[in-house]
Motif scaffolding. Structure first.
Motif, PDB file in Angstrom:
ATOM      1  N   HIS A  92       0.816  -1.221   0.000  1.00 42.14           N
ATOM      2  CA  HIS A  92       0.000   0.000   0.000  1.00 42.14           C
ATOM      3  C   HIS A  92       0.842   1.260   0.000  1.00 42.14           C
ATOM      4  N   ASP A 153       6.376   1.016   6.542  1.00 45.44           N
ATOM      5  CA  ASP A 153       4.997   0.539   6.367  1.00 45.44           C
ATOM      6  C   ASP A 153       4.287   1.513   5.455  1.00 45.44           C
ATOM      7  N   ASP A 154       4.213   1.319   4.142  1.00 46.53           N
ATOM      8  CA  ASP A 154       4.603   0.074   3.535  1.00 46.53           C
ATOM      9  C   ASP A 154       5.532   0.301   2.354  1.00 46.53           C
ATOM     10  N   GLU A 187      -4.977   2.118   2.713  1.00 50.86           N
ATOM     11  CA  GLU A 187      -5.025   0.885   3.498  1.00 50.86           C
ATOM     12  C   GLU A 187      -5.112   1.203   4.979  1.00 50.86           C
ATOM     13  N   GLU A 188      -4.400   2.225   5.399  1.00 50.55           N
ATOM     14  CA  GLU A 188      -4.328   2.557   6.825  1.00 50.55           C
ATOM     15  C   GLU A 188      -5.655   3.071   7.376  1.00 50.55           C
ATOM     16  N   ASP A 210       3.689  -6.548   3.656  1.00 54.51           N
ATOM     17  CA  ASP A 210       3.251  -5.473   4.547  1.00 54.51           C
ATOM     18  C   ASP A 210       3.397  -5.870   6.020  1.00 54.51           C
TER      19      ASP A 210
HETATM   20 ZN    ZN Z   1       0.918  -1.561   6.292  1.00 57.80          ZN
END
Ligand code: ZN
Length: 422
Positions: A92, A153-154, A187-188, A210
């Motif tokens: 991501h 991340d990431d 994504e977060e 990830d």
């Molecule tokens: Zn992540």
């Protein structure tokens, strides 16, 4: 106490292409924003996407970016391996809303000797904060200046995938089946898989890059629900409040008191689930609570939802009909049941770790991954490590040895899959 050095990082970039990629990628601010009404939630992700698109196309692939900002690259199989199982590799683009990801100033702690690492602004990463750090003695470690997160991340995951795309072009030694690369957005903030269509992806297997510490292989996630609790009070002047006033704040307090106090995020670990009230707003007249509910098993989750129902009934009986309402919303489901149906794939990934001289440990994530939803939609998608530690905050760091092993594991998985057939 050891400290990071910028020149050392620059020198390492000259000899380690994976690190060079990573340092380039983290110069983009791609923090996502849960309050945003746009898709993706921040323009930084679009800018970053444009950069990735150009980089990938320069390598000789055809990368596409859809209207949501998601990037997809289809990679044809090596000649003769077209019938191999196809793999979708995901990472991501966004970084967590919890901490700034703008103007990241990375530096390198060379030959880490154990103990604390002092960041430029005085913050210290120590063993108490990060037990994993001790495993990386003798390694170089990339750290921040303490004012931002690092973005491993990431972007460590994206770096590994870009390195793979690069290497597939410069050597024909890495044989592989059909691959689809996806760089997802938001994504977060839990939105990434909303923009992905498993049917359209059309792959046999998925893989997110990830995870965190070296050796981790995520094969399970929580089952997750969100809930909005609305409490209606009755406000009258305090002078005449006797036996009339119904204070929504008091009732909200009682509601929270009725939740099991030893089943919160801060009192549970391992495979224990929890209730977590993370936001409360209101007045005497009304209160609104936002909460999340987590459990590894379906029956456990059912019980938790039933328990909330009972609490609701109790309060409504005590204070009158419609005093409290609870709206629960499904968020994601544990991927374990789905992955259990593909033992050969999971074994292959473990073999890939072994070939990279990495000790694998199966992990149940106390959270979700893109794989939670994708697996339950029919694309079995475990999560492999990137090496990054202490994500989502200024203590985030990336041991370079673990990072390089993450790349090697990815390359090995691709090669091992080449020898399968549909
Ligand atoms: Zn992540």
């Amino acid at each position: 106490m050891q400290k990071g050095n910028k020149q050392d990082l620059e020198n390492l970039c000259g000899i380690d292409p994976l690190v060079k990629l990573f340092v380039d990628l983290i110069s983009f601010d791609t923090q996502s924003d849960p309050e945003s009404k746009t898709t993706p939630s921040t323009v930084g992700q679009l800018r970053f996407g444009a950069y990735l698109l150009a980089t990938i196309n320069k390598l000789g692939y055809l990368a596409k970016q859809d209207s949501n900002g998601v990037i997809t690259v289809k990679v044809e199989a090596t000649k003769g391996y077209e019938k191999a199982k196809s793999l979708c590799i995901l990472a991501h683009m966004d970084t967590a809303p919890d901490c700034s990801g703008a103007n990241i100033e990375p530096s390198l702690v060379k030959n880490y000797q154990g103990g604390g690492i002092e960041l430029e602004n005085g913050l210290v990463i120590n063993d108490a904060l990060c037990k994993d750090l001790n495993r990386h003695q003798g390694e170089d470690i990339i750290v921040t200046d303490g004012t931002t997160l690092l973005g491993a991340d990431d972007k460590a995951g994206i770096s590994c995938i870009l390195q793979l795309l690069h290497n597939l072009k410069v050597t024909d030694k890495i044989v592989h089946g059909p691959l689809t690369i996806i760089f997802s957005v938001d994504e977060e903030i839990g939105l990434s898989t909303k923009y992905l269509d498993v049917k359209e992806i059309g792959c046999d297997y998925g893989l997110t890059v990830d995870g965190t510490s070296e050796g981790e292989l995520d094969i399970a996630t929580f089952n997750a629900y969100g809930a909005i609790v609305n409490i209606n009070g009755l406000s009258v002047h305090t002078a005449v409040a006797y036996k009339t006033l119904k204070n929504a704040i008091t009732i909200a307090n009682e509601f929270m008191g009725l939740l099991p106090q030893d089943e919160t995020p801060e009192t549970t670990f391992g495979e224990e689930g929890f209730y977590h009230v993370h936001k409360i707003e209101g007045s005497t007249i009304s209160c609104k609570l936002n909460m999340i509910i987590r459990d590894f098993t379906h029956t456990g989750m059912e019980k938790r939802l039933q328990f909330l129902d009972k609490v609701k009934d109790f309060i409504n009986q005590k204070y009158g009909k419609d005093t409290i309402s609870i709206k629960t919303m499904f968020q994601y489901a544990n991927m374990q049941e789905q992955l259990d149906k593909h033992p050969k794939f999971i074994q292959m990934i473990k073999d890939a770790y072994k070939e990279a001289e990495v000790n694998v440990f199966e992990n149940k994530v106390r959270g979700g991954t893109d794989g939670s939803n994708l697996s339950n939609q029919g694309l079995p998608t475990p999560n492999i490590f990137t090496g990054g530690l202490n994500c989502h905050g200024p203590y985030e760091c990336l041991p370079v040895g673990a990072f390089n092993k993450a790349y090697k594991v990815l390359e090995n998985i691709v090669q091992l899959l080449a020898n399968t057939t549909k």
